[in-house]
Design a protein around this motif. Structure first.
Motif, mmCIF file in Angstrom:
data_model
loop_
_atom_site.group_PDB
_atom_site.id
_atom_site.type_symbol
_atom_site.label_atom_id
_atom_site.label_comp_id
_atom_site.label_asym_id
_atom_site.label_seq_id
_atom_site.Cartn_x
_atom_site.Cartn_y
_atom_site.Cartn_z
ATOM 1 N N GLN A 756 66.515 68.153 40.891
ATOM 2 C CA GLN A 756 67.870 67.619 40.753
ATOM 3 C C GLN A 756 68.611 67.628 42.086
ATOM 4 O O GLN A 756 69.303 66.660 42.429
ATOM 5 N N ALA A 757 68.476 68.726 42.849
ATOM 6 C CA ALA A 757 69.184 68.825 44.124
ATOM 7 C C ALA A 757 68.706 67.765 45.103
ATOM 8 O O ALA A 757 69.503 67.160 45.838
ATOM 9 N N ALA A 758 67.373 67.527 45.121
ATOM 10 C CA ALA A 758 66.849 66.503 46.026
ATOM 11 C C ALA A 758 67.382 65.124 45.660
ATOM 12 O O ALA A 758 67.712 64.309 46.538
ATOM 13 N N ALA A 759 67.487 64.837 44.352
ATOM 14 C CA ALA A 759 68.024 63.541 43.929
ATOM 15 C C ALA A 759 69.502 63.419 44.288
ATOM 16 O O ALA A 759 69.956 62.357 44.747
ATOM 17 N N LEU A 760 70.279 64.478 44.095
ATOM 18 C CA LEU A 760 71.697 64.447 44.447
ATOM 19 C C LEU A 760 71.883 64.252 45.949
ATOM 20 O O LEU A 760 72.790 63.531 46.391
ATOM 21 N N ASP A 761 71.056 64.905 46.742
ATOM 22 C CA ASP A 761 71.143 64.738 48.199
ATOM 23 C C ASP A 761 71.055 63.273 48.578
ATOM 24 O O ASP A 761 71.795 62.800 49.454
ATOM 25 N N GLN A 762 70.145 62.560 47.937
ATOM 26 C CA GLN A 762 69.954 61.154 48.284
ATOM 27 C C GLN A 762 71.055 60.272 47.720
ATOM 28 O O GLN A 762 71.621 59.428 48.413
ATOM 29 N N LEU A 763 71.389 60.479 46.443
ATOM 30 C CA LEU A 763 72.389 59.624 45.802
ATOM 31 C C LEU A 763 73.761 59.749 46.444
ATOM 32 O O LEU A 763 74.523 58.777 46.512
ATOM 33 N N MET A 764 74.110 60.942 46.935
ATOM 34 C CA MET A 764 75.439 61.170 47.481
ATOM 35 C C MET A 764 75.445 61.176 49.006
ATOM 36 O O MET A 764 76.404 61.634 49.632
ATOM 37 N N SER A 765 74.384 60.659 49.598
ATOM 38 C CA SER A 765 74.266 60.679 51.051
ATOM 39 C C SER A 765 75.075 59.564 51.700
ATOM 40 O O SER A 765 75.386 58.543 51.072
ATOM 41 N N ASP A 766 75.401 59.760 52.963
ATOM 42 C CA ASP A 766 76.105 58.726 53.725
ATOM 43 C C ASP A 766 75.291 57.439 53.873
ATOM 44 O O ASP A 766 75.859 56.340 53.779
ATOM 45 N N PRO A 767 73.975 57.512 54.111
ATOM 46 C CA PRO A 767 73.218 56.254 54.228
ATOM 47 C C PRO A 767 73.261 55.406 52.960
ATOM 48 O O PRO A 767 73.383 54.178 53.027
ATOM 49 N N VAL A 768 73.159 56.033 51.778
ATOM 50 C CA VAL A 768 73.221 55.255 50.535
ATOM 51 C C VAL A 768 74.600 54.625 50.381
ATOM 52 O O VAL A 768 74.727 53.447 50.015
ATOM 53 N N ALA A 769 75.646 55.407 50.689
ATOM 54 C CA ALA A 769 77.001 54.848 50.617
ATOM 55 C C ALA A 769 77.144 53.668 51.567
ATOM 56 O O ALA A 769 77.719 52.623 51.212
ATOM 57 N N GLY A 770 76.610 53.799 52.772
ATOM 58 C CA GLY A 770 76.691 52.712 53.737
ATOM 59 C C GLY A 770 75.959 51.475 53.272
ATOM 60 O O GLY A 770 76.454 50.342 53.433
ATOM 61 N N ARG A 771 74.770 51.643 52.667
ATOM 62 C CA ARG A 771 74.017 50.477 52.205
ATOM 63 C C ARG A 771 74.737 49.776 51.063
ATOM 64 O O ARG A 771 74.736 48.548 50.980
ATOM 65 N N LEU A 772 75.325 50.565 50.148
ATOM 66 C CA LEU A 772 76.057 49.935 49.050
ATOM 67 C C LEU A 772 77.272 49.154 49.559
ATOM 68 O O LEU A 772 77.549 48.047 49.094
ATOM 69 N N LEU A 773 77.975 49.737 50.519
ATOM 70 C CA LEU A 773 79.130 49.027 51.062
ATOM 71 C C LEU A 773 78.695 47.794 51.856
ATOM 72 O O LEU A 773 79.319 46.734 51.778
ATOM 73 N N ASP A 774 77.596 47.927 52.617
ATOM 74 C CA ASP A 774 77.111 46.791 53.409
ATOM 75 C C ASP A 774 76.534 45.688 52.535
ATOM 76 O O ASP A 774 76.504 44.514 52.938
ATOM 77 N N SER A 775 76.054 46.048 51.341
ATOM 78 C CA SER A 775 75.445 45.032 50.485
ATOM 79 C C SER A 775 76.455 43.978 50.049
ATOM 80 O O SER A 775 76.070 42.849 49.698
ATOM 81 N N GLN A 776 77.750 44.340 50.091
ATOM 82 C CA GLN A 776 78.768 43.352 49.755
ATOM 83 C C GLN A 776 78.726 42.164 50.721
ATOM 84 O O GLN A 776 79.120 41.046 50.370
ATOM 85 N N GLU A 777 78.244 42.419 51.943
ATOM 86 C CA GLU A 777 78.199 41.368 52.956
ATOM 87 C C GLU A 777 76.991 40.447 52.776
ATOM 88 O O GLU A 777 76.925 39.386 53.390
ATOM 89 N N LYS A 778 76.011 40.870 51.945
ATOM 90 C CA LYS A 778 74.758 40.129 51.836
ATOM 91 C C LYS A 778 74.668 39.312 50.549
ATOM 92 O O LYS A 778 73.625 38.703 50.278
ATOM 93 N N VAL A 779 75.732 39.335 49.733
ATOM 94 C CA VAL A 779 75.741 38.539 48.504
ATOM 95 C C VAL A 779 76.997 37.676 48.486
ATOM 96 O O VAL A 779 78.013 38.022 49.097
ATOM 97 N N ASP A 780 76.909 36.559 47.796
ATOM 98 C CA ASP A 780 78.048 35.649 47.798
ATOM 99 C C ASP A 780 79.111 36.038 46.778
ATOM 100 O O ASP A 780 80.240 35.546 46.822
ATOM 101 N N GLN A 781 78.778 36.922 45.834
ATOM 102 C CA GLN A 781 79.751 37.418 44.871
ATOM 103 C C GLN A 781 79.636 38.933 44.789
ATOM 104 O O GLN A 781 78.529 39.463 44.647
ATOM 105 N N SER A 782 80.772 39.618 44.854
ATOM 106 C CA SER A 782 80.747 41.075 44.881
ATOM 107 C C SER A 782 80.141 41.665 43.617
ATOM 108 O O SER A 782 79.578 42.764 43.641
ATOM 109 N N LYS A 783 80.209 40.953 42.493
ATOM 110 C CA LYS A 783 79.662 41.474 41.250
ATOM 111 C C LYS A 783 78.131 41.557 41.278
ATOM 112 O O LYS A 783 77.529 42.191 40.419
ATOM 113 N N LYS A 784 77.501 40.896 42.246
ATOM 114 C CA LYS A 784 76.055 40.937 42.357
ATOM 115 C C LYS A 784 75.566 42.185 43.086
ATOM 116 O O LYS A 784 74.353 42.373 43.251
ATOM 117 N N ALA A 785 76.492 43.008 43.544
ATOM 118 C CA ALA A 785 76.141 44.240 44.247
ATOM 119 C C ALA A 785 76.694 45.422 43.470
ATOM 120 O O ALA A 785 77.777 45.343 42.878
#
Length: 890
Positions: A756-785
């Protein structure tokens, strides 16, 4: 400055390699090799009678006097041996002439990476004579420029060679041939392979090579090669006492496989041989196909966009009759099976090697690969540079196979390759998992989460990881009653596994890198059909890490492991080895590479699996075109194994070790699956296409797939009833009492929390947050991210579900909630460099919601332990929300 020798330039054709000789300063004298300064004789006075020539006490002895009574071995270097001494005869034309040198390690100590039968390093070297000193110099082959240009001079001045060893001249020139002697003891009884550093890394002890107690185990020489096997003694004067109290740094115990940990003998096999007189034509690499490459920086043309040139690593393979559609090669690729391979596995090893002939036949070569068995009477060592080989090795913690190769840096031509295969499949896969810390849930979770530093491009863990797969598979099949241990069925599975691992490692020695995307090209239904996989392979490539193909109970069972090459393997071999006329090569290679967008040729390698891009389509040990469905099947099988363990009744006198092993293997599957599922959250598909395919290089994973991954995670890892075991089973999870363990019983909570701790480390990490925020730039509609807020809300709701249901919170759930709270509080107190402001704002908002929910749940009908836990959690959040933020790196 001493110029580059003409011999060096001629040997390397039209390319000049950097070669800056070290200053001619001899090494410090040793008791064994005294260096005596000489004083030049003074001229006689005018008119004085001529004096007798002064005798120089330091002058080398006559050649014939040195070798008197020695045995001579003619060859590339003539060798002379007398008692413990060995001399090399270096002829005038052999000085300053580039040659190939390899150093391999036939003997080790069987623990922490110091194993026998391993390929170590190779260099292009020259022997240089400076006065009465002979230097062994490794040429710097990474930088070059066209011969005769100012750039070639600049390269020679800009990059240094390296001095590997030096020894005094041991004789005057040979009256016949003018060769001089160099004592091989003085030259090679030094730590050229750099093993003192490796031992320091493994044991944190300052082992040093001891020349006085080192010796030659074997020497041989012929026209093609000179080989010298050094039995190198390493020692450390004393072993420091273990600390009496715990220290911040973990204590590294000394080697335990040695009679005395202060002393060990390691084998170094030195091979010297001429480089190919005519370099093989280099074949330019293409990043759409995974080959190992030789990279150099060419400074000849300053208008090129890149200095780097990349040559595919491949064997020299030429048709004996180019006019025939299918011809034998002039010189086949020969693999020698070392005499140390157990006889029962030799046929499977042989078949694993020869399986690659199918790919070469498709491009016109018949019997491109040949297998020969080294017999007991054969006196050569397969560790020398003239015998590509498959070798066995053992160790107390060894569990991997490896397929390295050594190449000619001028062209990328593979000159030697030695596959090392441990006995892990025969013994380690049935070893009780908890005996080895690599199989603990903590270690497994650490190893499989993206970004794990242990996975380097040139490392292959397929043997070790497949042993885990085999252990899980055999345990599951055994408890189902499908396969009995020590039965012919179990033996057939083991033999098939050996063959599959050898196929993978031979691929590396042919120049192919991992292909971790290839496992996704077939459906799970196709993989249940043995006829289909026998013909088409189990995945696109045997260069993937494919798991055992296990069916859920009631489904049709297909082949357990790969038995045939996949379509990608044929394609990669075609690009590297297809005979092409020089004038057509550029266009033909472009045509071959342009097929990269074909679904069956999907490719992704170590960078995508372990690098900065989290591509959920590039994984180890997944199977089928719907990885999430496959992962759910694996978790279902793990729970099936646990269920059967909980109801299994052992025979009187049977050890509880089998129960514990099965229990641990079930957790190992969770540790392997969960990190890959996490990759879907914020995941990005990374393709290597060039222009013209219509596909984007980076595409966010569809939001529906990300939500499905989150659901799989929360249902299997964060749900209140995710892990339930009967006390009767837990109390029986014993093991072999002859094996020392820090803790003889099993802590279920610790196992679960590690996952569980290893999964939380990844899910709540800065890189995952950055990829989710950056994914808004790679789709034409925000609902697709997938929105970052949805991720945080989903995880928090699952972890703290009792706050809504009003149920009591047991100890396992309290542990999980503390881990989540720890990460929330850290995000409130500390802002790491590169952390996104939006992520920080959302985390604070989530903390306020959590604080409110905790306050509301504290008045419910719950245990005192749960109430105390909630009170402490509320206070932790309150203090974190009030505290000033520490901005690291500001």
């Amino acid at each position: 400055m001493r110029p580059i020798s003409l011999a060096v330039l001629l040997a390397f054709g039209s390319q000049a390699f950097a070669q800056v000789p070290p200053a001619p300063v001899p090494p410090a004298p040793t008791p064994d090799v005294p260096l005596v300064a000489t004083t030049p004789a003074q001229p006689a006075a005018p008119g004085a009678p001529a004096a007798a020539p002064a005798v120089n006490a330091a002058a080398p002895k006559p050649f014939n006097e040195v070798i008197k009574g020695a045995q001579r071995l003619p060859g590339f270097f003539a060798l002379y041996q007398k008692d413990e001494k060995v001399w090399l005869e270096l002829k005038p034309e052999q000085f300053d002439k580039p040659m190939f040198m390899s150093v391999n390690t036939p003997n080790g100590i069987g623990e922490r990476g110091v194993y026998g039968g391993q390929m170590t390093r190779s260099e292009v070297v020259i022997f240089r004579k400076i006065g009465n000193l002979v230097q062994l110099i490794a040429l710097n082959t990474d930088f070059r420029a066209k011969l005769g240009t100012p750039q070639a001079l600049a390269v020679s001045q800009g990059f240094s060679d390296s001095l590997l060893s030096a020894a005094p001249v041991a004789s005057a020139p040979n009256p016949q041939g003018k060769g001089i002697l160099v004592e091989a003891n003085a030259l090679l009884f030094s730590d050229i392979p750099g093993y003192a550093t490796r031992l320091d890394y493994a044991f944190r002890l300052p082992y040093a090579l001891d020349p006085r107690n080192s010796s030659f185990s074997n020497i041989r020489s012929d026209d093609s090669m000179t080989g010298l096997h050094v039995n190198a003694h390493f020692f450390v004067p004393r072993i420091a006492a273990a600390p009496l109290v715990a220290t911040p740094m973990p204590y590294m115990p000394p080697p335990f496989t040695l009679p005395d940990p202060r002393s060990m003998f390691l084998g170094f096999y030195y091979s010297f041989m001429p480089l190919p007189e005519q370099p093989m034509p280099a074949r330019a690499a293409d990043d759409r196909i995974g080959h190992f490459v030789t990279t150099s920086l060419d400074f000849s043309d300053d208008l090129k966009p890149s200095l780097a040139t990349h040559a595919v690593n491949r064997w020299r393979l030429e048709k004996k009759d180019p006019a025939l559609a299918l011809s034998e090669p002039k010189q086949p690729i020969v693999y020698w099976l070392d005499k140390n391979i157990p006889e029962k596995y030799r046929e499977s090893v042989k078949q694993g090697v020869l399986a690659w002939n199918a790919a070469f036949e498709r491009i016109g070569f018949k019997d491109a690969i040949v297998v020969r068995q080294q017999e007991a009477r054969d006196n050569f060592d397969t560790m020398d540079a003239r015998h590509a080989s498959v070798r066995w090795y053992v160790g107390v913690d060894a569990g991997f196979a490896i397929g390295p190769r050594q190449v000619d840096p001028r062209s990328g031509e593979i000159l030697d390759a030695d596959i090392g295969m441990s006995d892990v499949f025969a013994r380690g896969a049935r070893r009780m998992a908890s005996e080895d810390t690599r199989f603990s849930p903590e270690a497994m979770a650490q190893a499989y989460y993206p970004g794990h530093a242990g996975h380097a491009e040139n490392r292959c863990d397929y043997g070790m990881e497949s042993a885990q797969e085999m252990g899980f598979a055999l345990d599951l099949l055994e408890v189902r009653g499908d396969v009995e241990m020590d039965s012919p069925q179990a033996e057939a599975v083991a033999q098939a596994y050996v063959r599959a691992v050898i196929m993978h490692e031979v691929g590396h020695t042919l120049g192919l890198r991992h292909n971790f995307r290839s496992s996704t090209i077939y459906s799970l239904k196709q993989l249940q059909d043995p006829a289909f996989t026998t013909k088409n392979g189990m995945s696109g490539s045997v260069m993937d890490y494919t798991p055992f193909n296990l069916a859920v109970k009631g489904e049709q069972q297909g082949e357990y492991v790969a038995s045939a090459l996949g379509p990608y393997d044929y394609w990669a071999i075609e690009y590297a080895y297809k005979p092409i006329a020089p004038e057509q090569e550029k266009d033909e290679l472009a045509r071959i590479a342009s097929r990269s967008n074909e679904p069956l040729l999907a490719f992704g390698t170590d960078q995508e699996a372990y690098g900065g891009v989290s591509d959920p389509g590039v994984n180890i040990f997944d199977l089928g075109d719907d990885p999430l469905a496959y992962f759910q099947k694996r978790l279902t099988m793990s729970r099936e194994l646990w269920d059967r363990v909980q109801t299994r009744r052992l025979k009187p006198g049977e050890s509880y070790e089998s129960l514990r092993r099965s229990f641990e293997y079930g957790f190992s599957q969770f540790a392997r699956v969960m990190p890959v599922v996490v990759k879907y959250v914020g995941g990005v598909t990374h393709l290597r296409d060039h222009a013209g395919t219509g596909r984007a290089t980076f595409t966010p994973v569809p939001v529906e797939r990300q939500r499905a991954a989150l659901k799989l995670l929360t249902n299997n890892l964060f749900r209140a009833d995710s892990f339930k075991f009967t006390p009767d089973m837990v109390s029986r999870l014993g093991g072999d009492q002859l094996v020392n363990r820090l803790r003889p019983d099993v802590s279920i909570g610790s196992h679960v929390l590690a996952l569980q701790a290893a999964a939380l480390d990844q899910l709540m990490s800065d890189p995952v947050a950055g990829r989710l925020l950056d994914s808004q730039e790679k789709v034409d509609q925000s609902k697709k991210a997938l929105a970052l807020d949805e991720l945080y809300t989903t995880v928090q709701s699952a972890v703290w579900s009792e706050l809504k249901t009003g149920k009591d919170i047991n100890s396992m759930r309290r542990n999980l909630q503390r881990e989540h709270l720890k990460r929330v509080a850290t995000s409130l107190l500390r802002s790491a460099p590169g952390a996104r402001a939006d992520a920080r704002s959302l985390q604070r908002q989530q903390a306020l919601v959590l604080q409110r929910d905790i306050r509301g749940a504290m008045s419910g009908a719950i245990s005192n332990e749960a109430r105390a836990h909630l009170a402490e959690s509320y206070e932790t959040l309150s203090q974190a929300l009030k505290a000033p933020m520490l901005r690291t790196g500001a």
